[in-house]
Design a protein around this motif. Structure first.
Motif, PDB file in Angstrom:
ATOM      1  N   ASP A  29       0.798  -1.225   0.000  1.00 37.47           N
ATOM      2  CA  ASP A  29       0.000   0.000   0.000  1.00 37.47           C
ATOM      3  C   ASP A  29       0.830   1.273   0.000  1.00 37.47           C
ATOM      4  N   ASP A  31       5.058   3.179  -0.810  1.00 40.94           N
ATOM      5  CA  ASP A  31       6.472   3.164  -1.156  1.00 40.94           C
ATOM      6  C   ASP A  31       7.242   3.599   0.081  1.00 40.94           C
ATOM      7  N   THR A  98       8.821   1.523  -7.818  1.00 45.20           N
ATOM      8  CA  THR A  98       7.865   2.087  -6.867  1.00 45.20           C
ATOM      9  C   THR A  98       6.669   2.663  -7.619  1.00 45.20           C
ATOM     10  N   GLU A  99       5.578   2.856  -6.908  1.00 43.74           N
ATOM     11  CA  GLU A  99       4.339   3.314  -7.542  1.00 43.74           C
ATOM     12  C   GLU A  99       4.213   4.833  -7.562  1.00 43.74           C
ATOM     13  N   VAL A 100       4.561   5.506  -6.484  1.00 45.63           N
ATOM     14  CA  VAL A 100       4.385   6.952  -6.361  1.00 45.63           C
ATOM     15  C   VAL A 100       5.724   7.683  -6.346  1.00 45.63           C
ATOM     16  N   HIS A 143       0.193   4.810  -1.520  1.00 45.81           N
ATOM     17  CA  HIS A 143      -0.256   4.712  -2.909  1.00 45.81           C
ATOM     18  C   HIS A 143      -1.649   5.333  -3.011  1.00 45.81           C
TER      19      HIS A 143
END
Length: 144
Positions: A29, A31, A98-100, A143
């Protein structure tokens, strides 16, 4: 994680520490950014908050951080009077996978305060905390 405002912690000691490493990671959920420190427990003070631009303190020059939003962490208590072989070399750390998080950039080291800027793909919540054995400062970025 519900922080978008500034947050701070005071130094627990006058003993200087060094940032020895910077790591990033992807979790389910969030980074994560980890600032590795010398010592067994963090004794540094810090201040964290969103900033409109990624500019170097104290020069005001752009740091060229990739992202649409930025979180600045100011770590207090760094020994700025000497060159330390333990001190992190300052290389950018990409948020690979990573997502963000896009990247982590060290800015100015001035009067014992090290600037660290997190580039984000978009504004989101974050939290900051410390861990011991070994000493670390951790920033989790949610995220969206």
């Amino acid at each position: 994680m519900d922080r978008r405002s500034a947050e701070r912690a005071s130094a627990a000691s006058d003993e200087p520490q060094e940032i020895t490493g910077v790591r990033t990671g992807l979790h389910e959920d969030f980074d994560r950014v980890v600032l590795d420190l010398t010592g067994d427990r963090p004794v540094l003070g810090w201040f964290v908050g969103p900033v409109d631009e990624a500019v170097e303190d104290p020069t005001g020059f752009s740091l060229g951080v990739e992202g649409e939003a930025f979180v600045e962490v100011s770590v207090r208590g760094i020994d700025w009077t000497t060159e330390s072989p333990e001190r992190y070399d300052g290389d950018r750390v990409l948020g690979a996978g990573t997502e963000v998080l896009t990247e982590v950039v060290l800015g100015g080291l001035f009067e014992g305060q090290q600037q660290v800027v997190l580039g984000l793909r978009e504004e989101t919540d974050y939290r900051i905390f410390t861990l011991s054995d070994p000493a670390r400062i951790v920033v989790d970025v949610r995220h969206p």
